[in-house]
Design a protein around this motif. Structure first.
Motif, PDB file in Angstrom:
ATOM      1  N   HIS A 177       2.545  -0.232  -7.610  1.00 20.95           N
ATOM      2  CA  HIS A 177       1.185   0.016  -8.116  1.00 20.95           C
ATOM      3  C   HIS A 177       0.250   0.430  -6.975  1.00 20.95           C
ATOM      4  O   HIS A 177      -0.456   1.441  -7.070  1.00 20.95           O
ATOM      5  CB  HIS A 177       0.665  -1.254  -8.801  1.00 20.95           C
ATOM      6  CG  HIS A 177      -0.797  -1.234  -9.118  1.00 20.95           C
ATOM      7  ND1 HIS A 177      -1.350  -0.408 -10.067  1.00 20.95           N
ATOM      8  CD2 HIS A 177      -1.823  -1.954  -8.605  1.00 20.95           C
ATOM      9  CE1 HIS A 177      -2.650  -0.623 -10.128  1.00 20.95           C
ATOM     10  NE2 HIS A 177      -2.963  -1.555  -9.255  1.00 20.95           N
ATOM     11  N   TYR A 178       0.244  -0.349  -5.891  1.00 21.15           N
ATOM     12  CA  TYR A 178      -0.626  -0.018  -4.756  1.00 21.15           C
ATOM     13  C   TYR A 178      -0.171   1.264  -4.065  1.00 21.15           C
ATOM     14  O   TYR A 178      -0.997   2.077  -3.641  1.00 21.15           O
ATOM     15  CB  TYR A 178      -0.652  -1.176  -3.757  1.00 21.15           C
ATOM     16  CG  TYR A 178      -1.296  -2.429  -4.292  1.00 21.15           C
ATOM     17  CD1 TYR A 178      -2.546  -2.386  -4.899  1.00 21.15           C
ATOM     18  CD2 TYR A 178      -0.651  -3.667  -4.201  1.00 21.15           C
ATOM     19  CE1 TYR A 178      -3.144  -3.540  -5.400  1.00 21.15           C
ATOM     20  CE2 TYR A 178      -1.229  -4.818  -4.699  1.00 21.15           C
ATOM     21  CZ  TYR A 178      -2.485  -4.749  -5.299  1.00 21.15           C
ATOM     22  OH  TYR A 178      -3.069  -5.880  -5.797  1.00 21.15           O
TER      23      TYR A 178
ATOM     24  N   GLN B 149      -4.560   0.212 -14.624  1.00 21.89           N
ATOM     25  CA  GLN B 149      -5.554   0.836 -13.765  1.00 21.89           C
ATOM     26  C   GLN B 149      -6.823   1.075 -14.561  1.00 21.89           C
ATOM     27  O   GLN B 149      -6.783   1.431 -15.731  1.00 21.89           O
ATOM     28  CB  GLN B 149      -5.050   2.171 -13.219  1.00 21.89           C
ATOM     29  CG  GLN B 149      -3.856   2.026 -12.302  1.00 21.89           C
ATOM     30  CD  GLN B 149      -3.478   3.339 -11.674  1.00 21.89           C
ATOM     31  OE1 GLN B 149      -4.299   4.214 -11.501  1.00 21.89           O
ATOM     32  NE2 GLN B 149      -2.225   3.484 -11.329  1.00 21.89           N
TER      33      GLN B 149
ATOM     34  N   ASN C 258      -9.566   6.073  -5.650  1.00 26.16           N
ATOM     35  CA  ASN C 258      -8.897   5.233  -4.662  1.00 26.16           C
ATOM     36  C   ASN C 258      -9.372   5.481  -3.237  1.00 26.16           C
ATOM     37  O   ASN C 258      -8.651   5.205  -2.272  1.00 26.16           O
ATOM     38  CB  ASN C 258      -7.382   5.422  -4.753  1.00 26.16           C
ATOM     39  CG  ASN C 258      -6.853   5.069  -6.136  1.00 26.16           C
ATOM     40  OD1 ASN C 258      -6.276   5.912  -6.809  1.00 26.16           O
ATOM     41  ND2 ASN C 258      -7.077   3.848  -6.579  1.00 26.16           N
TER      42      ASN C 258
ATOM     43  N   ASN D  79      -7.999  -2.249  -7.866  1.00 28.31           N
ATOM     44  CA  ASN D  79      -7.733  -0.868  -7.461  1.00 28.31           C
ATOM     45  C   ASN D  79      -7.785  -0.753  -5.946  1.00 28.31           C
ATOM     46  O   ASN D  79      -8.685  -1.299  -5.300  1.00 28.31           O
ATOM     47  CB  ASN D  79      -8.769   0.093  -8.068  1.00 28.31           C
ATOM     48  CG  ASN D  79      -8.579   0.267  -9.555  1.00 28.31           C
ATOM     49  OD1 ASN D  79      -7.486   0.563 -10.020  1.00 28.31           O
ATOM     50  ND2 ASN D  79      -9.637   0.070 -10.311  1.00 28.31           N
TER      51      ASN D  79
ATOM     52  N   SER E  65      -1.780   8.821  -4.287  1.00 27.37           N
ATOM     53  CA  SER E  65      -2.765   9.620  -5.029  1.00 27.37           C
ATOM     54  C   SER E  65      -3.950   9.968  -4.138  1.00 27.37           C
ATOM     55  O   SER E  65      -4.415  11.110  -4.106  1.00 27.37           O
ATOM     56  CB  SER E  65      -3.234   8.853  -6.261  1.00 27.37           C
ATOM     57  OG  SER E  65      -4.243   9.568  -6.952  1.00 27.37           O
TER      58      SER E  65
ATOM     59  N   GLN F   2       1.437   3.833  -5.387  1.00 27.75           N
ATOM     60  CA  GLN F   2       1.081   4.983  -6.219  1.00 27.75           C
ATOM     61  C   GLN F   2      -0.384   5.370  -6.013  1.00 27.75           C
ATOM     62  O   GLN F   2      -0.722   6.557  -5.923  1.00 27.75           O
ATOM     63  CB  GLN F   2       1.347   4.654  -7.699  1.00 27.75           C
ATOM     64  CG  GLN F   2       2.816   4.630  -8.072  1.00 27.75           C
ATOM     65  CD  GLN F   2       3.054   4.060  -9.460  1.00 27.75           C
ATOM     66  OE1 GLN F   2       2.215   3.336 -10.008  1.00 27.75           O
ATOM     67  NE2 GLN F   2       4.202   4.373 -10.047  1.00 27.75           N
ATOM     68  N   GLN F   3      -1.252   4.366  -5.922  1.00 26.41           N
ATOM     69  CA  GLN F   3      -2.674   4.647  -5.696  1.00 26.41           C
ATOM     70  C   GLN F   3      -2.904   5.215  -4.296  1.00 26.41           C
ATOM     71  O   GLN F   3      -3.724   6.117  -4.109  1.00 26.41           O
ATOM     72  CB  GLN F   3      -3.489   3.374  -5.898  1.00 26.41           C
ATOM     73  CG  GLN F   3      -3.504   2.901  -7.341  1.00 26.41           C
ATOM     74  CD  GLN F   3      -4.445   1.729  -7.549  1.00 26.41           C
ATOM     75  OE1 GLN F   3      -4.568   0.846  -6.697  1.00 26.41           O
ATOM     76  NE2 GLN F   3      -5.116   1.718  -8.683  1.00 26.41           N
TER      77      GLN F   3
END
Length: 433
Positions: free
Chosen positions: A117-118, A278, A75, A151, A124, A120-121
């Motif tokens: 979703h975004y 993902q 990411n 992604n 990370s 969490q990335q």
């Protein structure tokens, strides 16, 4: 001499064919480029040396190079290599084609699942940066790109700081960032914790994803800063109780009580599984391919001078050719005059003691642990490059799993097993070309 005429003269070593203009910043222009050897598309960032030197930004450019070399994460936009001419510095970078996340939000707020979703990335990537002592300091929607698989990719490390830049009080003191996303402790000018400042910015980003607008909005920047200082914002009624609770903890104006990344990762809203699929990282895909790992031929890839610059610490080449005492937390690199086959054999021996799965070619090895650690199975990539026929550079990187587990493996098992083949400057001479 212009950048394009330099390219025609072979300054890019005939390796990249430059294409259309993609955009520009204060000190750089970005072009689409194609790697002639592989056919792969890259983004070529071109920085004019004269302008950078004139405004005293060369150290910042070197720092950005050093930081981006450490950032190998699904990411985070990847820096492939750095090249230089008399007039320009060239960054060959991952080409991200999906546009800015900002463009999605301009069409309307996101539902919780895609927003999660975004987010969490993003967390990370930020957690990865902080684990390596890197603080981004300019996290905002415009610096979050999307690839063709959806992604998220964090970009623009031009304002980033390393833990080495902390003053004696253990804090950073340079005021920087984008006003609407900046933490109150940054504009307070009393010093700030880079990690906590990044968390505030992530809180603003999550708010915008779910709301469709910024939490702190005023026509007058002084009035906006007053709101930021007080943490004066309101969540719209469609926010779920869990998301409201998380955002409130991230946008806490007191950095001492602001939520940490560890607690964000453990929060109920964050831990909900996303229905958005993902894709695997490139290295994980390579490992799954088995034979022909990394798409390389039977011989180690030959490094030219530009490769060597991109592998070194900034523009200092000495770490390549010395006993590697100072290394990145996720990366080990050393020179050797031992044949590639012997290097690979020694790595295989170490792998057997840990019950690693092994995939190999004649110039690279991929190791993967069988047991899950704190952050999944440990995955290690080893690539071998030739400087000249009799001198090789071996690069070891972690591509999955826990950094602490990786560092322990390198220090206690891999380094002792390879110590007899590491080339050092003491008592050795560089082989003739």
């Amino acid at each position: 001499m212009t950048m394009r005429s330099e390219a025609k003269c072979g300054v890019l070593r005939g390796k990249y064919e430059l294409g259309r203009f993609l955009g520009h910043g204060t000190f750089a222009k970005v072009y689409h480029a194609r790697n002639l050897a592989t056919g792969d598309s890259v983004a070529m960032k071109v920085v004019g040396k004269e302008k950078v030197i004139r405004v005293g930004m060369m150290e910042q450019v070197k720092r950005e190079i050093s930081i981006m070399k450490m950032m190998k994460h699904l990411n985070i936009v990847e820096l492939y290599e750095v090249m230089a001419s008399k007039t320009n510095i060239y960054f060959a970078m991952e080409l991200v084609c999906g546009g800015e996340l900002f463009a999605k939000v301009t069409k309307g707020r996101l539902l919780e699942d895609p927003a999660r979703h975004y987010f969490q990335q993003l967390i990370s990537a930020v957690d990865f940066c902080h684990s390596r002592g890197v603080y981004h300091r300019d996290l905002k929607l415009e610096n979050l790109l999307l690839d063709e698989d959806g992604n998220l990719k964090v970009t623009d490390f031009g304002l980033s700081a390393l833990s080495d830049h902390l003053r004696q009080d253990g804090l950073l003191h340079t005021t920087c960032g984008t006003p609407a996303y900046v933490a109150p402790d940054v504009i307070g000018k009393k010093g700030y914790d880079g990690a906590k400042a990044d968390i505030w910015s992530c809180g603003v980003i999550l708010y915008v994803l779910l709301a469709g607008y910024l939490p702190f909005q005023e026509d007058n920047i002084v009035a906006m800063y007053r709101k930021i200082y007080r943490g004066d914002f309101k969540c719209p009624p469609w926010f779920s109780p869990e998301s409201r609770k998380l955002i409130t903890k991230m946008l806490d104006p007191n950095p001492n009580t602001r939520i940490s990344i560890a607690k964000i990762l453990n929060s109920s809203w964050f831990k909900k599984k996303s229905t958005v699929r993902q894709s695997k990282s490139k290295l994980e895909q390579e490992f799954a391919l088995g034979d022909g790992v990394n798409g390389k031929g039977n011989e180690p890839e030959t490094l030219n001078a530009f490769h060597i610059i991109s592998l070194s610490e900034g523009f200092d080449l000495s770490p390549l050719f010395e006993n590697t005492k100072k290394i990145d937390k996720e990366e080990l690199r050393f020179g050797t005059m031992t044949p590639a086959s012997s290097v690979i054999s020694k790595i295989e021996e170490v792998a057997k003691t840990r019950n690693f799965s092994v995939k190999k070619s004649d110039s690279c090895v991929r190791l993967q642990g069988q047991e899950s650690g704190r952050k999944g199975k440990l995955g290690i990539a080893v690539d071998i490059f030739a400087v000249v026929a009799s001198f090789l550079v071996v690069e070891v990187k972690k591509y999955s799993g826990d950094t602490l587990e990786y560092n322990q493996f390198c220090s206690k098992e891999l380094r002792p097993a390879l110590k007899n083949i590491v080339w050092t400057t003491t008592g050795n001479s560089m082989p003739e070309c």
